[in-house]
Enzyme design. Structure first.
Site, PDB file in Angstrom:
ATOM      1  N   GLN A  21     -19.958  43.764 -10.039  1.00  0.00           N
ATOM      2  CA  GLN A  21     -19.811  44.221  -8.656  1.00  0.00           C
ATOM      3  C   GLN A  21     -19.877  43.033  -7.698  1.00  0.00           C
ATOM      4  O   GLN A  21     -20.757  42.174  -7.806  1.00  0.00           O
ATOM      5  CB  GLN A  21     -20.909  45.226  -8.302  1.00  0.00           C
ATOM      6  CG  GLN A  21     -20.790  46.559  -9.021  1.00  0.00           C
ATOM      7  CD  GLN A  21     -19.646  47.411  -8.511  1.00  0.00           C
ATOM      8  OE1 GLN A  21     -18.920  47.043  -7.597  1.00  0.00           O
ATOM      9  NE2 GLN A  21     -19.473  48.584  -9.106  1.00  0.00           N
TER      10      GLN A  21
ATOM     11  N   GLU B 131     -16.892  50.912 -24.224  1.00  0.00           N
ATOM     12  CA  GLU B 131     -16.010  49.982 -23.516  1.00  0.00           C
ATOM     13  C   GLU B 131     -14.978  49.454 -24.500  1.00  0.00           C
ATOM     14  O   GLU B 131     -15.278  49.247 -25.685  1.00  0.00           O
ATOM     15  CB  GLU B 131     -16.837  48.817 -22.930  1.00  0.00           C
ATOM     16  CG  GLU B 131     -16.036  47.695 -22.341  1.00  0.00           C
ATOM     17  CD  GLU B 131     -15.196  48.115 -21.159  1.00  0.00           C
ATOM     18  OE1 GLU B 131     -14.029  47.693 -21.094  1.00  0.00           O
ATOM     19  OE2 GLU B 131     -15.699  48.872 -20.306  1.00  0.00           O
TER      20      GLU B 131
ATOM     21  N   ASP C 137     -17.575  54.863 -14.672  1.00  0.00           N
ATOM     22  CA  ASP C 137     -17.219  53.925 -13.597  1.00  0.00           C
ATOM     23  C   ASP C 137     -15.917  53.234 -13.994  1.00  0.00           C
ATOM     24  O   ASP C 137     -15.913  52.067 -14.377  1.00  0.00           O
ATOM     25  CB  ASP C 137     -18.340  52.910 -13.378  1.00  0.00           C
ATOM     26  CG  ASP C 137     -18.075  52.021 -12.168  1.00  0.00           C
ATOM     27  OD1 ASP C 137     -17.143  52.311 -11.403  1.00  0.00           O
ATOM     28  OD2 ASP C 137     -18.806  51.019 -11.999  1.00  0.00           O
TER      29      ASP C 137
ATOM     30  N   CYS D 271     -14.044  53.367  -7.364  1.00  0.00           N
ATOM     31  CA  CYS D 271     -13.647  52.435  -6.322  1.00  0.00           C
ATOM     32  C   CYS D 271     -12.306  52.818  -5.727  1.00  0.00           C
ATOM     33  O   CYS D 271     -11.829  52.173  -4.797  1.00  0.00           O
ATOM     34  CB  CYS D 271     -13.583  51.011  -6.868  1.00  0.00           C
ATOM     35  SG  CYS D 271     -12.426  50.814  -8.245  1.00  0.00           S
TER      36      CYS D 271
END
Length: 817
Positions: A535, A585, A712, A740
């Site tokens: 971030q 991931e 996310d 986002c």
């Protein structure tokens, strides 16, 4: 009189008569011809004639000074030119044939301005035809800058020389194959027997440019090429329109770096927050509208959709917006483009516009409030270096050059920070990543330039007051068109000179073998590699993760899935609140960072699953690994057995590409190839290895009774296979979505929160190939193929401002079922 005449013309064509007393002869009124009388008036006319004798009009009754057209009412020019809205809703109209509106396409007439009702089929076709003509006209008028014209002629002339181009002898070829380059265009012109001076075509563009020697060549070439079919497309010949490069006009037409990067910088921070909160509210309204459309026909709407009007159209309650603790100089990662300024000077900064708009000028980031002072100073040091460098800066028009981009990554010290953009002392480590293109370069010359660059950075850092931290210097080789390099782009760590006296003493730390810096979130230390996601506003990210953890309702008996975990920041910051964290991931380097971060912070209840970045493995990972993990870590005595997802809908993933791919209408051919037996066996072996590494001790019975997922994803959103895996696991009751890009959150929420369709209504609804369809509409089509499962419902949402002075904002949404 004029007003009365207008009102009369606007009335329906009904007969106007007056019933006279018996002693008075009826006075005839002017009427329309019998053919123009509405059929419904016939009974009324007959009844009138029965009471009194209605004298028929004869030619002798006509006044000699009146024209024949003045003896009857002229119908209104708007009569029957619009469709009756009541008739379209109810399939009937109480006015009958007296209605001045048309009942269906057959009765519809053209308007006085020779147009059709836009809601009619004829109107829609006319509008589509007009838009198509407009697009063709825009294709014909291809704008071309002087800089690009020079690059065409310079490339053809050899040696980088640029000669004057006569635009009257240049033509633009439209509808060329976008895979062609200059060589393919030249070959095509040769096959057609076209003589020319120079030809230029760039991959990814449908236009090419040809310059002829004289007018005779031009005329002959146009006659040969105009309308020629190439790959089922007809070529179009367009004039090349120059865009004059005037410095004064350029300053007026393009924005400054401040306006381009921080468009809200001139607003007060309170106004910025209100604007972003209103934008998130519009996204929630969009979700409610699209979810209503996505529900199966004939079925009852979900309760959250029915009650959305009670919340002003919002899909769920908007809890507000969380402001950033730091508003100036908050970015810990800044990517500076390398290019030419409006004055033609090599510059390191931000682009003033998009390349598709013909803007490539770069301006220094001296007045951008979101950029830290350290990043600005390193950009200035690098700019001074490339001004003296023998190697050229990157030219996006010519697709050539050496120096492309500078990335500055900062790692701050732990602790509370003040809103002070000049506080260099709060930064502990700095990583510099210089992106270059090594294609066609001399190895010895490049080595010399790298040595001089490292020396310039080291001397500039020491000369600054206070001294700038410099931990790692990395070079990234990238030859693509865009500056966005793939994660596996080659990296080279350069040694940093440590002294000023010109000796050969160099940095000998582990940075030479491992390029990493460290940052802190919630007092946890995170290792960051050059391409890892982290971030950009760490202090605001702490608030974001705190909200996500509170909404997830975590506890000691919770199994937390951190989907799209990246370097593991979310899962590791919440690990102390749950029993187990499983991060999923597909980026191998990110998983390596996550495992190292868990080791650095002494966290033992986190496991990370890695998979290669291909759609086949994503699907297998989502459907099988998550199922295996749920069976391992949940209380099996109370667990509801999930249906085998691999057989639930075998064609689901083959039919549905990802959100980003569908938005661009580009589909990867491999998506339609079913997995081979060899590949499945390989995946099963990998899954067994991962399961064995995650399996707890046999003597310990799993006690996790609650399963929660926090996702996310990147700006493109979740892959459809992951969405299906999340929705079809019955034990997953709570989902926290961090986005986002609220647009993709809306699209994913449509698939997660709308009821399942019946078997007969599922399948591909022929949405492939639609080039201009929005991602929300695509999500509605994908929802029809979702296997039968209980839908989530949006409970509440929150906006979190991670990007002050810009129009971007993070959005957090809680979904439950």
């Amino acid at each position: 009189m004029e007003t009365s005449s207008i009102e009369m013309n606007e009335l329906p064509l009904a007969t106007k008569t007056i019933t006279p007393p018996p002693s008075i002869e009826p006075i005839p009124m002017e009427t329309s011809s019998i053919d123009e009388l509405p059929s419904s008036d016939s009974n009324q006319t007959d009844s009138i004639e029965a009471v009194g004798e209605k004298r028929k009009r004869t030619d002798e009754d006509e006044k000699p000074n009146l024209e024949p057209s003045e003896t009857k009412i002229t119908p209104s020019p708007w009569w029957k030119t619009s469709l009756c809205s009541y008739f379209r809703r109810e399939a009937s109209c109480s006015h009958g044939s007296e209605c001045k509106y048309a009942h269906g396409e057959a009765e519809l007439r053209m308007k006085p301005d020779n147009t059709w009702d836009p809601t009619s089929e004829r109107g829609k076709k006319a509008k589509a035809m007009k838009m198509s003509e407009q697009e063709e006209k825009e294709d014909d008028e291809v704008l071309f800058t002087e800089q690009m014209m020079e690059s065409i002629d310079g490339d053809e002339g050899g040696g980088g020389s640029v000669s004057v181009v006569d635009l009257s002898l240049s033509k633009c070829l439209v509808h060329l194959p976008n895979k062609w380059q200059s060589d393919e265009l030249k070959k095509f012109l040769g096959e057609q027997g076209v003589q020319y001076k120079s030809a230029k075509k760039r991959r990814g563009m449908i236009v090419g440019f040809v310059t002829f020697e004289n007018a005779e060549q031009l005329q002959s070439g146009v006659e040969i090429l105009d309308g020629k079919t190439v790959n089922s497309s007809n070529l179009k010949i367009a004039d090349v329109l120059p865009r004059t490069f005037d410095k004064n006009d350029a300053r007026k037409s393009v924005k400054s770096a401040r306006d381009a990067v921080t468009p809200l910088a001139d607003l007060s921070y309170a106004d910025q927050l209100e604007q972003k909160k209103a934008s998130i509210g519009q996204m929630l309204k969009k979700l409610a509208r699209n979810a209503r459309k996505a529900c199966p026909n004939g079925g009852s709407l979900p309760q959250w959709v029915l009650t959305s009007r009670d919340r002003g159209g919002l899909a769920c309650n908007l809890e507000g917006i969380i402001e950033s603790p730091i508003t100036n100089g908050y970015r810990n990662k800044c990517e500076f483009s390398v290019g030419l300024s409006l004055q033609g000077k090599p510059t390191v900064g931000f682009s003033l516009g998009s390349f598709c708009a013909g803007v490539t000028a770069v301006e220094e980031p001296v007045d951008c409030p979101n950029v830290s002072k350290i990043a600005v100073q390193y950009a200035s040091i690098f700019q001074k270096f490339i001004e003296k460098s023998k190697l050229q800066v990157w030219n996006r028009f010519q697709h050539s050059g050496f120096w492309r981009q500078l990335t500055v990554r900062e790692g701050r010290k732990p602790g509370v920070l003040s809103n002070d953009e000049d506080a260099i002392s709060r930064i502990a480590e700095v990583m510099l990543i210089v992106q270059v293109c090594l294609t066609g370069s001399d190895e010895a010359e490049v080595a010399t330039e790298f040595e001089e660059m490292a020396k310039a950075f080291a001397e500039g850092a020491r000369a600054s007051s206070p001294t700038l931290p410099l931990t790692v210097l990395v070079v990234q080789n990238h030859s693509g068109i865009s500056n966005v390099a793939p994660p596996d782009a080659p990296l080279q760590v350069l040694p940093i000179p440590m002294s000023d006296n010109g000796t050969n003493q160099e940095q000998t730390t582990n940075a030479l073998t491992e390029a990493r810096i460290h940052d802190h979130i919630n007092n946890l230390r995170f290792s960051i590699s050059p391409t890892a996601f982290f971030q950009v506003n760490t202090v605001a990210a702490e608030k974001l993760y705190s909200v996500a953890g509170d909404w997830a309702d975590l506890g000691p008996d919770t199994l937390l899935f951190d989907v799209c975990c990246g370097t593991g920041t979310i899962g590791l910051t919440l690990a102390h609140r749950v029993g187990m964290v499983v991060g999923i991931e597909m980026n191998a380097s990110a998983v390596a960072d996550a495992e190292q971060n868990a080791t650095i912070n002494g966290i033992t209840n986190c496991k990370f699953i890695c998979s290669k970045a291909c759609i086949l493995t994503i699907t297998y990972l989502a459907e099988n690994v998550m199922s295996s993990l749920l069976k391992q870590y949940l209380d099996v005595t109370q667990m509801e057995e999930a249906k085998p997802l691999s057989n639930a809908n075998d064609d689901f993933d083959k039919e549905i590409p990802s959100t980003e791919e569908m938005s661009n209408s580009e589909h990867v051919a491999d998506q339609n190839i079913p997995p081979s037996n060899t590949r499945v066996e390989e995946l099963q072996e990998n899954e067994q290895k991962d399961s064995s590494s995650l399996e707890p001790e046999k003597s310990t019975k799993p006690q996790f009774k609650n399963v929660v997922a926090i996702v996310d994803p990147p700006r493109s959103g979740l892959h459809p296979a992951v969405i299906k895996a999340l929705r079809t696991h019955p034990r997953l009751k709570r989902l926290v979505y961090i986005s986002c890009n609220p647009e993709t959150l809306v699209a994913n929420a449509i698939e997660l929160c709308t009821p399942s369709f019946d078997e007969a209504d599922r399948g591909n609804k022929n949405y492939r190939g639609r080039k201009k369809i929005g991602i929300a509409a695509l999500a509605r089509h994908r929802a029809k193929s979702m296997p039968t499962s209980e839908a989530f419902r949006p409970v509440k949402a929150m906006a979190v401002d991670l990007f002050p002075h810009t129009d971007h904002c993070e959005m957090v949404m809680l979904l439950e079922r």
